[in-house]
Design a protein around this motif. Sequence first.
Motif, PDB file in Angstrom:
ATOM      1  N   GLY A   1       0.823  -1.202   0.000  1.00 10.68           N
ATOM      2  CA  GLY A   1       0.000   0.000   0.000  1.00 10.68           C
ATOM      3  C   GLY A   1       0.857   1.251   0.000  1.00 10.68           C
ATOM      4  N   PRO A   2       0.228   2.410   0.017  1.00 15.30           N
ATOM      5  CA  PRO A   2       0.974   3.672  -0.003  1.00 15.30           C
ATOM      6  C   PRO A   2       1.700   3.919   1.307  1.00 15.30           C
ATOM      7  CG  PRO A   2      -1.366   4.074   0.328  1.00 15.30           C
ATOM      8  CD  PRO A   2      -1.234   2.614   0.043  1.00 15.30           C
TER       9      PRO A   2
ATOM     10  N   ASP B   1       0.647   8.901   5.196  1.00 16.81           N
ATOM     11  CA  ASP B   1      -0.097  10.081   4.766  1.00 16.81           C
ATOM     12  C   ASP B   1      -0.668  10.736   6.020  1.00 16.81           C
ATOM     13  OD1 ASP B   1      -1.876  11.988   3.840  1.00 16.81           O
ATOM     14  OD2 ASP B   1      -2.778  10.690   2.326  1.00 16.81           O
TER      15      ASP B   1
END
Length: 267
Positions: free
Chosen positions: A217-218, A221
């Motif tokens: 996943g990223p 954030d």
Amino acid sequence: MSDRTGEAQTLAPSAALSVETVVRVHHWNEHLFSFAITRPASFRFRSGEFVMIGLPDGQRPLLRAYSIASPAYAEELDFLSIKVPDGPLTSRLQKIQPGDPLFLGRKPTGTLVADALLPGKRLFLLSTGTGLAPFLSVARDPDIYDMFDEIVLVHSVRRVSDLAFRDELEARLAEDPLVGEVAAEKLRYLPTVTREPFHTQGRIGALIDDGTLFAGGPGFDAATDRIMMCGSMDMIRDFAARFDALGFEEGSNAKPGAYVIERAFVG
């Protein structure tokens, strides 16, 4: 109190302390043990909080802060501790056995709680050593799964035998009547070992840098990720600085933020 703790006296409760009974003790290895005590009917806490635990020391009790490892709905209170041979409290506490009395503070508190976090999508629980304890409570809290879409619990230790409650997190959590089904869907337990062969090796920083932490996943954030950290002071200082640089703001009970640490443990 038995001779195992060096005392031969009966503990007496006070306005600040109740007297509870040790229910069970488990020694994970020569450096690590966990224990459970009775829970007063009036004792309430939020998942992630800590409380004072202690033994008599002459005329005054000797107390230390311990994160509560059991879920808020449990009938008993679990704790995880290191063994310090010359530690004023742990040198005696590691010798307790079922039936022994202990002091328990009446007022749990702390900042490793969901109330100190802003709403988000992913929750990362980053722990080293006995810093796992509060997250054992958080990971079994039904409310936390209503707040986040994904929860990643990381436990970094030196040796495989230091992975306390590994079976609980890998298998038995799925049997929990309150969170088992949703935990199977949303919780990812990521144990890692730094000084012995294991399927995941390296410190937490390395797992972040190589992407292992995110499982494809990223990366972090600050708008949607939330983080709780508990463990060594060096780890917490390093990651607090890292997250500050990424735009994360530390939260508190008075002002929720994007990450939290236990201030009482790190100063």
